[in-house]
Design a protein around this motif. Structure first.
Motif, PDB file in Angstrom:
ATOM      1  N   LYS A 154       4.551  -4.153  -6.362  1.00 26.13           N
ATOM      2  CA  LYS A 154       3.132  -3.939  -6.074  1.00 26.13           C
ATOM      3  C   LYS A 154       2.897  -3.503  -4.624  1.00 26.13           C
ATOM      4  O   LYS A 154       1.895  -2.838  -4.326  1.00 26.13           O
ATOM      5  CB  LYS A 154       2.351  -5.213  -6.368  1.00 26.13           C
ATOM      6  CG  LYS A 154       2.290  -5.559  -7.850  1.00 26.13           C
ATOM      7  CD  LYS A 154       1.582  -6.893  -8.090  1.00 26.13           C
ATOM      8  CE  LYS A 154       1.589  -7.257  -9.564  1.00 26.13           C
ATOM      9  NZ  LYS A 154       0.991  -8.594  -9.806  1.00 26.13           N
ATOM     10  N   ALA A 155       3.796  -3.882  -3.735  1.00 21.51           N
ATOM     11  CA  ALA A 155       3.633  -3.561  -2.313  1.00 21.51           C
ATOM     12  C   ALA A 155       4.055  -2.134  -1.969  1.00 21.51           C
ATOM     13  O   ALA A 155       3.793  -1.657  -0.865  1.00 21.51           O
ATOM     14  CB  ALA A 155       4.433  -4.548  -1.461  1.00 21.51           C
ATOM     15  N   GLN A 156       4.700  -1.446  -2.905  1.00 22.75           N
ATOM     16  CA  GLN A 156       5.183  -0.094  -2.649  1.00 22.75           C
ATOM     17  C   GLN A 156       4.023   0.884  -2.438  1.00 22.75           C
ATOM     18  O   GLN A 156       3.000   0.796  -3.110  1.00 22.75           O
ATOM     19  CB  GLN A 156       6.040   0.365  -3.838  1.00 22.75           C
ATOM     20  CG  GLN A 156       6.764   1.684  -3.630  1.00 22.75           C
ATOM     21  CD  GLN A 156       7.632   2.031  -4.838  1.00 22.75           C
ATOM     22  OE1 GLN A 156       7.297   1.685  -5.986  1.00 22.75           O
ATOM     23  NE2 GLN A 156       8.742   2.696  -4.603  1.00 22.75           N
ATOM     24  N   HIS A 157       4.204   1.805  -1.487  1.00 16.42           N
ATOM     25  CA  HIS A 157       3.185   2.844  -1.266  1.00 16.42           C
ATOM     26  C   HIS A 157       3.115   3.718  -2.511  1.00 16.42           C
ATOM     27  O   HIS A 157       4.150   4.213  -3.002  1.00 16.42           O
ATOM     28  CB  HIS A 157       3.548   3.690  -0.047  1.00 16.42           C
ATOM     29  CG  HIS A 157       2.423   4.550   0.434  1.00 16.42           C
ATOM     30  ND1 HIS A 157       2.074   5.730  -0.195  1.00 16.42           N
ATOM     31  CD2 HIS A 157       1.569   4.406   1.470  1.00 16.42           C
ATOM     32  CE1 HIS A 157       1.055   6.281   0.448  1.00 16.42           C
ATOM     33  NE2 HIS A 157       0.715   5.495   1.457  1.00 16.42           N
ATOM     34  N   LYS A 158       1.933   3.917  -3.034  1.00 12.77           N
ATOM     35  CA  LYS A 158       1.781   4.526  -4.351  1.00 12.77           C
ATOM     36  C   LYS A 158       2.169   5.997  -4.408  1.00 12.77           C
ATOM     37  O   LYS A 158       2.583   6.484  -5.466  1.00 12.77           O
ATOM     38  CB  LYS A 158       0.339   4.351  -4.847  1.00 12.77           C
ATOM     39  CG  LYS A 158      -0.097   2.894  -4.959  1.00 12.77           C
ATOM     40  CD  LYS A 158       0.887   2.067  -5.780  1.00 12.77           C
ATOM     41  CE  LYS A 158       0.480   0.606  -5.836  1.00 12.77           C
ATOM     42  NZ  LYS A 158       1.523  -0.233  -6.481  1.00 12.77           N
ATOM     43  N   THR A 159       2.034   6.710  -3.302  1.00 15.41           N
ATOM     44  CA  THR A 159       2.368   8.139  -3.342  1.00 15.41           C
ATOM     45  C   THR A 159       3.643   8.467  -2.570  1.00 15.41           C
ATOM     46  O   THR A 159       4.436   9.301  -3.005  1.00 15.41           O
ATOM     47  CB  THR A 159       1.213   8.997  -2.783  1.00 15.41           C
ATOM     48  OG1 THR A 159       0.899   8.553  -1.458  1.00 15.41           O
ATOM     49  CG2 THR A 159      -0.007   8.875  -3.667  1.00 15.41           C
ATOM     50  N   LEU A 160       3.869   7.800  -1.431  1.00 12.78           N
ATOM     51  CA  LEU A 160       5.054   8.096  -0.631  1.00 12.78           C
ATOM     52  C   LEU A 160       6.303   7.369  -1.132  1.00 12.78           C
ATOM     53  O   LEU A 160       7.419   7.784  -0.849  1.00 12.78           O
ATOM     54  CB  LEU A 160       4.804   7.751   0.841  1.00 12.78           C
ATOM     55  CG  LEU A 160       3.677   8.543   1.515  1.00 12.78           C
ATOM     56  CD1 LEU A 160       3.478   8.062   2.948  1.00 12.78           C
ATOM     57  CD2 LEU A 160       3.989  10.042   1.485  1.00 12.78           C
ATOM     58  N   GLY A 161       6.098   6.268  -1.843  1.00 13.89           N
ATOM     59  CA  GLY A 161       7.208   5.621  -2.534  1.00 13.89           C
ATOM     60  C   GLY A 161       8.020   4.609  -1.758  1.00 13.89           C
ATOM     61  O   GLY A 161       8.999   4.085  -2.281  1.00 13.89           O
ATOM     62  N   GLY A 162       7.641   4.297  -0.530  1.00 11.58           N
ATOM     63  CA  GLY A 162       8.421   3.338   0.249  1.00 11.58           C
ATOM     64  C   GLY A 162       7.619   2.110   0.645  1.00 11.58           C
ATOM     65  O   GLY A 162       6.575   1.811   0.066  1.00 11.58           O
ATOM     66  N   TRP A 163       8.118   1.395   1.645  1.00 12.80           N
ATOM     67  CA  TRP A 163       7.473   0.164   2.114  1.00 12.80           C
ATOM     68  C   TRP A 163       7.474   0.144   3.643  1.00 12.80           C
ATOM     69  O   TRP A 163       8.292   0.795   4.284  1.00 12.80           O
ATOM     70  CB  TRP A 163       8.223  -1.072   1.636  1.00 12.80           C
ATOM     71  CG  TRP A 163       8.220  -1.290   0.162  1.00 12.80           C
ATOM     72  CD1 TRP A 163       7.366  -2.085  -0.556  1.00 12.80           C
ATOM     73  CD2 TRP A 163       9.126  -0.733  -0.800  1.00 12.80           C
ATOM     74  NE1 TRP A 163       7.672  -2.051  -1.885  1.00 12.80           N
ATOM     75  CE2 TRP A 163       8.760  -1.230  -2.064  1.00 12.80           C
ATOM     76  CE3 TRP A 163      10.224   0.138  -0.709  1.00 12.80           C
ATOM     77  CZ2 TRP A 163       9.441  -0.898  -3.229  1.00 12.80           C
ATOM     78  CZ3 TRP A 163      10.898   0.488  -1.860  1.00 12.80           C
ATOM     79  CH2 TRP A 163      10.507  -0.029  -3.113  1.00 12.80           C
ATOM     80  N   ARG A 164       6.552  -0.646   4.203  1.00 10.44           N
ATOM     81  CA  ARG A 164       6.599  -0.911   5.635  1.00 10.44           C
ATOM     82  C   ARG A 164       6.286  -2.391   5.868  1.00 10.44           C
ATOM     83  O   ARG A 164       6.636  -3.241   5.065  1.00 10.44           O
ATOM     84  CB  ARG A 164       5.673  -0.002   6.431  1.00 10.44           C
ATOM     85  CG  ARG A 164       6.125   0.100   7.909  1.00 10.44           C
ATOM     86  CD  ARG A 164       5.485   1.208   8.686  1.00 10.44           C
ATOM     87  NE  ARG A 164       6.168   1.390   9.957  1.00 10.44           N
ATOM     88  CZ  ARG A 164       5.873   2.344  10.812  1.00 10.44           C
ATOM     89  NH1 ARG A 164       4.918   3.233  10.548  1.00 10.44           N
ATOM     90  NH2 ARG A 164       6.547   2.446  11.949  1.00 10.44           N
ATOM     91  N   TYR A 165       5.661  -2.712   6.978  1.00  9.02           N
ATOM     92  CA  TYR A 165       5.486  -4.107   7.359  1.00  9.02           C
ATOM     93  C   TYR A 165       4.605  -4.893   6.401  1.00  9.02           C
ATOM     94  O   TYR A 165       4.843  -6.070   6.139  1.00  9.02           O
ATOM     95  CB  TYR A 165       4.901  -4.203   8.770  1.00  9.02           C
ATOM     96  CG  TYR A 165       5.663  -3.431   9.814  1.00  9.02           C
ATOM     97  CD1 TYR A 165       7.054  -3.436   9.846  1.00  9.02           C
ATOM     98  CD2 TYR A 165       4.983  -2.685  10.775  1.00  9.02           C
ATOM     99  CE1 TYR A 165       7.755  -2.724  10.807  1.00  9.02           C
ATOM    100  CE2 TYR A 165       5.667  -1.971  11.744  1.00  9.02           C
ATOM    101  CZ  TYR A 165       7.057  -1.994  11.754  1.00  9.02           C
ATOM    102  OH  TYR A 165       7.749  -1.287  12.707  1.00  9.02           O
ATOM    103  N   ASN A 166       3.559  -4.255   5.905  1.00 13.14           N
ATOM    104  CA  ASN A 166       2.611  -4.905   5.007  1.00 13.14           C
ATOM    105  C   ASN A 166       2.446  -4.065   3.742  1.00 13.14           C
ATOM    106  O   ASN A 166       2.697  -2.855   3.756  1.00 13.14           O
ATOM    107  CB  ASN A 166       1.264  -5.090   5.695  1.00 13.14           C
ATOM    108  CG  ASN A 166       1.328  -6.099   6.826  1.00 13.14           C
ATOM    109  OD1 ASN A 166       1.454  -7.292   6.590  1.00 13.14           O
ATOM    110  ND2 ASN A 166       1.253  -5.613   8.068  1.00 13.14           N
ATOM    111  N   PRO A 167       2.047  -4.681   2.628  1.00 11.68           N
ATOM    112  CA  PRO A 167       1.906  -3.937   1.374  1.00 11.68           C
ATOM    113  C   PRO A 167       1.016  -2.710   1.509  1.00 11.68           C
ATOM    114  O   PRO A 167      -0.043  -2.747   2.137  1.00 11.68           O
ATOM    115  CB  PRO A 167       1.267  -4.964   0.443  1.00 11.68           C
ATOM    116  CG  PRO A 167       1.758  -6.276   0.955  1.00 11.68           C
ATOM    117  CD  PRO A 167       1.779  -6.123   2.446  1.00 11.68           C
TER     118      PRO A 167
END
Length: 228
Positions: A154-167
């Motif tokens: 659920k925390a994954q970026h919906k278009t770029l496909g990755g993650w960072r510090y916060n959802p």
């Protein structure tokens, strides 16, 4: 049984150029890691002790106890200990139980005091809980492990496909790496991973992948991060 396990470990170490001294070093390291565990089962980067039990001058400054607990558990698990067997089974049991007690309804483990450690911390703790489940087959760990993975999904970026510090934040490859490792541990434990999540990882890695003489390298937030 312990002698048989010791010989098996020694044979494996020797295949990669190690020796009995290497095994002794590993055992001393595990002893030190076990010493850092607090009575309630967690580890803390900010509160370390030397081998005599005195306060260490090497303590860190990051408030991320879920990450520290994951890092404490992983070497013990990697040595073949679970919460059911092994010389460090009590340490693993207390560490796993601490993670379970601090897991929130969303699946996230105890949120760190610093926001830039949030997804790092959750990813590392998730690796540990998935490994503990995969190694033990304990059905009581399956749902918590799946919930932890669901939070990552659920925390994954919906278009770029990755993650960072916060959802939902615009990703960076450093944080992505820890989430992918958690997903890999989950796959090995036969937990459910949506195909869309894996597609998203490929999308991000393709976006930051180097070309030409930078082939095989990956940038931090874009391929432009790569040095000439």
């Amino acid at each position: 049984l312990r002698n048989v396990e010791r010989e098996a470990k020694l044979q494996l170490i020797e295949q990669f150029g190690g020796s009995e001294k290497t095994l002794e070093t590993v055992n001393r390291t595990l002893k030190w890691i076990a010493l850092q565990q607090h009575d309630d089962g967690h580890w803390d980067f900010r509160k370390l002790r030397d081998i005599e039990g005195e306060k260490s001058t090497l303590s860190g400054g990051t408030d991320a106890t879920a990450a520290a607990t994951g890092f404490g558990l992983l070497p013990l698990l990697g040595n073949g200990n679970t919460h059911q067997k092994g010389p460090y089974k009590d340490h693993v049991q207390r560490g796993v139980q601490w993670l379970l007690k601090t897991q929130q309804g969303s699946g996230e483990f105890k949120r760190p005091g610093t926001s830039n450690a949030r997804m790092y911390s959750h990813g590392i703790a998730t690796i540990a809980i998935c490994e503990a489940y995969a190694m033990s087959g304990d059905a009581a760990l399956k749902a918590p492990a799946q919930k932890a993975i669901d939070f990552i999904v659920k925390a994954q970026h919906k278009t770029l496909g990755g993650w960072r510090y916060n959802p939902g934040q615009s990703p960076d490859t450093s944080v992505v790496g820890w989430q992918v490792m958690a997903i890999k541990s989950a796959q090995m434990a036969n937990l459910a991973i949506p195909a869309e999540t894996l597609d998203g990882v490929r999308t991000w890695l393709s976006r930051v992948a180097g070309k030409g003489n930078k082939l095989g390298q990956f940038g931090y937030t874009s391929s432009g991060d790569l040095k000439p």
